[in-house]
Design a protein around this motif. Structure first.
Motif, PDB file in Angstrom:
ATOM      1  N   LEU A 393       3.020 103.828  59.475  1.00 27.78           N
ATOM      2  CA  LEU A 393       3.088 102.640  58.619  1.00 27.78           C
ATOM      3  C   LEU A 393       4.516 102.195  58.320  1.00 27.78           C
ATOM      4  O   LEU A 393       4.722 101.041  57.937  1.00 27.78           O
ATOM      5  CB  LEU A 393       2.366 102.904  57.284  1.00 27.78           C
ATOM      6  N   ARG A 394       5.484 103.076  58.468  1.00 33.05           N
ATOM      7  CA  ARG A 394       6.805 102.748  57.942  1.00 33.05           C
ATOM      8  C   ARG A 394       7.434 101.550  58.640  1.00 33.05           C
ATOM      9  O   ARG A 394       8.176 100.791  58.022  1.00 33.05           O
ATOM     10  CB  ARG A 394       7.728 103.961  58.028  1.00 33.05           C
ATOM     11  N   GLU A 395       7.133 101.344  59.941  1.00 30.08           N
ATOM     12  CA  GLU A 395       7.751 100.231  60.654  1.00 30.08           C
ATOM     13  C   GLU A 395       7.262  98.872  60.149  1.00 30.08           C
ATOM     14  O   GLU A 395       7.934  97.859  60.344  1.00 30.08           O
ATOM     15  CB  GLU A 395       7.463 100.334  62.162  1.00 30.08           C
ATOM     16  N   VAL A 396       6.079  98.834  59.528  1.00 32.78           N
ATOM     17  CA  VAL A 396       5.516  97.545  59.107  1.00 32.78           C
ATOM     18  C   VAL A 396       5.408  97.458  57.587  1.00 32.78           C
ATOM     19  O   VAL A 396       4.675  96.627  57.077  1.00 32.78           O
ATOM     20  CB  VAL A 396       4.129  97.326  59.752  1.00 32.78           C
ATOM     21  N   ARG A 397       6.144  98.290  56.861  1.00 33.75           N
ATOM     22  CA  ARG A 397       5.984  98.332  55.412  1.00 33.75           C
ATOM     23  C   ARG A 397       6.408  97.016  54.750  1.00 33.75           C
ATOM     24  O   ARG A 397       5.805  96.604  53.756  1.00 33.75           O
ATOM     25  CB  ARG A 397       6.764  99.507  54.818  1.00 33.75           C
ATOM     26  N   ARG A 398       7.419  96.337  55.305  1.00 36.05           N
ATOM     27  CA  ARG A 398       7.850  95.063  54.702  1.00 36.05           C
ATOM     28  C   ARG A 398       6.784  93.985  54.893  1.00 36.05           C
ATOM     29  O   ARG A 398       6.529  93.187  53.990  1.00 36.05           O
ATOM     30  CB  ARG A 398       9.174  94.622  55.308  1.00 36.05           C
ATOM     31  N   GLU A 399       6.171  93.951  56.052  1.00 40.56           N
ATOM     32  CA  GLU A 399       5.110  92.971  56.293  1.00 40.56           C
ATOM     33  C   GLU A 399       3.897  93.253  55.411  1.00 40.56           C
ATOM     34  O   GLU A 399       3.281  92.330  54.867  1.00 40.56           O
ATOM     35  CB  GLU A 399       4.702  92.993  57.769  1.00 40.56           C
ATOM     36  N   LEU A 400       3.545  94.513  55.228  1.00 43.24           N
ATOM     37  CA  LEU A 400       2.423  94.867  54.367  1.00 43.24           C
ATOM     38  C   LEU A 400       2.699  94.469  52.922  1.00 43.24           C
ATOM     39  O   LEU A 400       1.794  94.031  52.200  1.00 43.24           O
ATOM     40  CB  LEU A 400       2.155  96.366  54.460  1.00 43.24           C
ATOM     41  N   SER A 401       3.940  94.611  52.505  1.00 46.76           N
ATOM     42  CA  SER A 401       4.300  94.216  51.145  1.00 46.76           C
ATOM     43  C   SER A 401       4.259  92.702  50.981  1.00 46.76           C
ATOM     44  O   SER A 401       3.750  92.188  49.978  1.00 46.76           O
ATOM     45  CB  SER A 401       5.698  94.745  50.809  1.00 46.76           C
TER      46      SER A 401
END
Length: 631
Positions: A393-401
């Motif tokens: 998940l860490r690579e897409v954490r900004r998009e998820l936020s």
């Protein structure tokens, strides 16, 4: 998932948070708070027995972290030990606490995500929330619900499953259970069907009026959305986030069938370079001939005809059997590019599905009209509470936020990761790669190690399987054509000397359990032949080995033709180095080229999802204004 009885509550292997293999530091503040809650949980009285209604009522009014709430966690922990024979590890409780707090959790593969989700679902259901647990495929829905049934029953909670093949009345009853296991697609399509039946009038007052007039059959199949916990959250919330989810109805249209046949016949007569320009990598077609013949009344105008011709040329040249689709039971079945599984019920629009059927010599399916549609990006924010987990998940954490307002918390490893990452290798062509692959597999199985070979497409998995068969190496294949036997194939993949060929992440969600002999020989070896568009997919495949302190290794092989098709940077230099017999230097350049390619493709996909979401939100706003004007 860890189904074996635990020996004791283990502390995480790395309490400082400096994980192996380049993992970023842990989020200290949030993790420390959950560890304090866990310590209080372990000191709570060991309550047992069926929870009373008054106890559950008091829990409903208690906040997260309160004494009643932690007492509920302690009760759930005891039920897990007594009825599943498992003592949840601290890491599993930390993940459950984070998910109940509305977070997404990055938890390494093999750390027990299924049980951690069950802990969060049980506590939430005891507190009066209706919980949906969404898993990767229908098999996991049935498996997890059956395994956990006694656990939920001991807590006075009813667990149910929902499948798209279930009768309407059965799904309506199942959704009224406290905990419901289903696939994301099943839940979304039930919501879309409810909206279509209600003609957009989904307010509580209108629904109540329809039930009074028409009876209980008029009630929505899917009740109000409350709490959801999503397994493999990155796949659903990111990779498949913008895929249109459409409810359609048959629309007999003889004219469209005529257009489909005529477009295919005319496209077959066009000559590349003279009549059209084709870019297979970007799947674009540009017509160049100014004098294409008029086909009569089937076409609205020349532009309409050209749109169909472009789609027919794409079907002919850009969509490949074994990569984009497979033919099963005389039907064209879409292959999900992310999971490698058949996307049940998914069809391509704008005539593409019918054109592909003609390409394969099949009858085009009947025309469909869209009744309702949405996407995961637009659907999941309708839940009051969202939690979930994945190993990447860490690579897409900004998009998820940004899209969902969800934060990501990484869990520490329970035991040290013993995975060995071997150097990347590059080959001049596929023949050289397959030859080296056969030799590599012989050495590994002679040592008693199980081998998992990851491929990009069904076609590539078939070619690898044929090479292994020609070399006399016994193997098993797991791709979109074998989805029905997926669990059985994955379960056997950890035995000593077993060779498994798989597409993408087929089998994701099912553990590969190593035999004692395989552990002694060095564990599972993962050999990736995949050119994935994002680093997360590489990590998912690598995560199949070296779980829970087991040994294992992974290596990544690529071919120059595949790198040129992508295209990847430095490919010409790597080809020159191979010609000069500088293989070591060529191999060292592959990871650099791959990371640059993945960074570029992931950014492009992220921007595309953002554009689609913005467009959908604009459409929703326009429709809302229009409905207000009509009212």
């Amino acid at each position: 998932m860890d189904m074996s009885p635990a020996r004791a509550l283990d502390r995480p292997h790395d309490p400082t948070g400096a994980g192996p293999l380049g993992w970023p530091p842990l989020s200290g503040g949030a993790l420390a708070r959950y560890r304090r809650q866990y310590a209080r949980l372990r000191d709570m009285p060991d309550a047992g027995g069926m929870p009373s209604m008054s106890w559950r009522a008091s829990l409903m009014h208690a906040g997260a972290g309160s004494t009643p709430w932690l007492a509920a966690c302690a009760r759930v922990d005891r039920a897990c030990r007594e009825h599943l024979g498992i003592t949840p590890y601290e890491v599993q409780w930390l993940a459950a606490l984070a998910m109940m707090d509305g977070r997404l959790v990055e938890m390494a593969t093999g750390e027990g995500k299924t049980l951690a989700t069950a802990l969060a679902a049980a506590v939430s259901a005891l507190a009066g929330h209706r919980v949906h647990v969404l898993t990767a495929n229908p098999y996991l829905v049935e498996r997890d619900a059956a395994w956990l049934a006694a656990f939920y029953d001991a807590l006075g909670l009813r667990v149910a499953t929902v499948a798209e093949t279930d009768a309407l009345a059965g799904r309506r009853v199942a959704y009224r259970a406290e905990v419901v296991y289903a696939t994301a697609k099943a839940v979304v399509f039930d919501a879309l069907r409810d909206e279509a039946c209600a003609h957009g009038a989904t307010g509580a007052l209108m629904v109540g009026a329809r039930v009074l007039v028409e009876g209980t059959d008029a009630a929505p199949v899917l009740p109000r959305l409350d709490t959801v916990f999503i397994d493999e959250a990155d796949s659903i919330l990111v990779d498949e986030a913008s895929v249109p989810l459409v409810v359609s109805a048959l629309r007999p249209d003889p004219a469209e069938r005529v257009r489909c046949w005529q477009a295919w016949r005319l496209a077959s007569a066009l000559v590349a370079g003279r009549d059209y320009h084709l870019d297979e990598r970007h799947r674009t077609v540009r017509l160049q001939s100014p004098s294409l013949p008029d086909l009569g009344g089937a076409w609205i105008n020349a532009r309409h005809r050209d749109e169909w011709l472009v789609m027919a040329l794409k079907a002919r040249h850009c969509y490949l059997a074994g990569r984009d689709y497979v033919v099963r039971d005389a039907q064209v079945c879409v292959v999900d590019a992310v999971t490698g599984r058949i996307a049940e019920g998914r069809i391509w629009g704008q005539g593409l599905h019918g054109l592909l059927a003609l390409k394969e010599g099949l009858e085009p399916p009947p025309a469909l009209a869209t009744v309702a549609q949405t996407s995961y990006q637009r659907f999941f924010p309708r839940y009051a509470r969202i939690g979930g987990m994945s190993g990447s998940l860490r690579e897409v954490r900004r998009e998820l936020s940004r899209v969902y307002g969800l934060s990501v918390l990484r869990m520490p490893l329970r035991r040290e990761c013993l995975r060995r990452e071997l150097p990347h290798r590059v080959f001049a062509d596929e023949a050289a790669c397959v030859e080296a692959l056969v030799a590599r597999v012989r050495v590994l199985i002679a040592a008693g190690r199980p081998v998992l070979i990851g491929t990009d497409t069904v076609t590539q998995s078939t070619r690898v399987a044929q090479a292994l068969e020609g070399a006399g190496i016994v193997h098993q294949v797991l791709n979109a054509d074998q989805s029905a036997t997926e669990a059985r194939v994955v379960a056997a993949a950890g035995a000593a000397g077993v060779v498994t060929v798989a597409t993408n992440m087929a089998g994701r969600g099912t553990d590969i359990r190593l035999s004692p002999r395989a552990v002694a020989a060095g564990g599972l070896h993962v050999l990736s032949l995949q050119l994935n568009d994002c680093r997360r997919q590489d990590r998912q495949l690598a995560g199949r080995c070296a779980r829970q302190g087991d040994p294992g290794s992974v290596e990544h092989w690529l071919t120059l033709p595949l790198m040129e098709t992508a295209p990847m940077p430095l490919t010409k230099m790597i080809r020159w180095l191979l010609k000069c017999s500088c293989r070591d230097l060529a191999d060292k350049l592959v990871p650099l080229s791959l990371r640059h390619h993945q960074h570029r493709r992931a950014g492009r996909a992220r921007r595309q999802r953002a554009r689609l979401l913005a467009s959908a939100r604009h459409w929703d706003a326009c429709m809302a204004v229009r409905n207000e004007e009509v009212d």
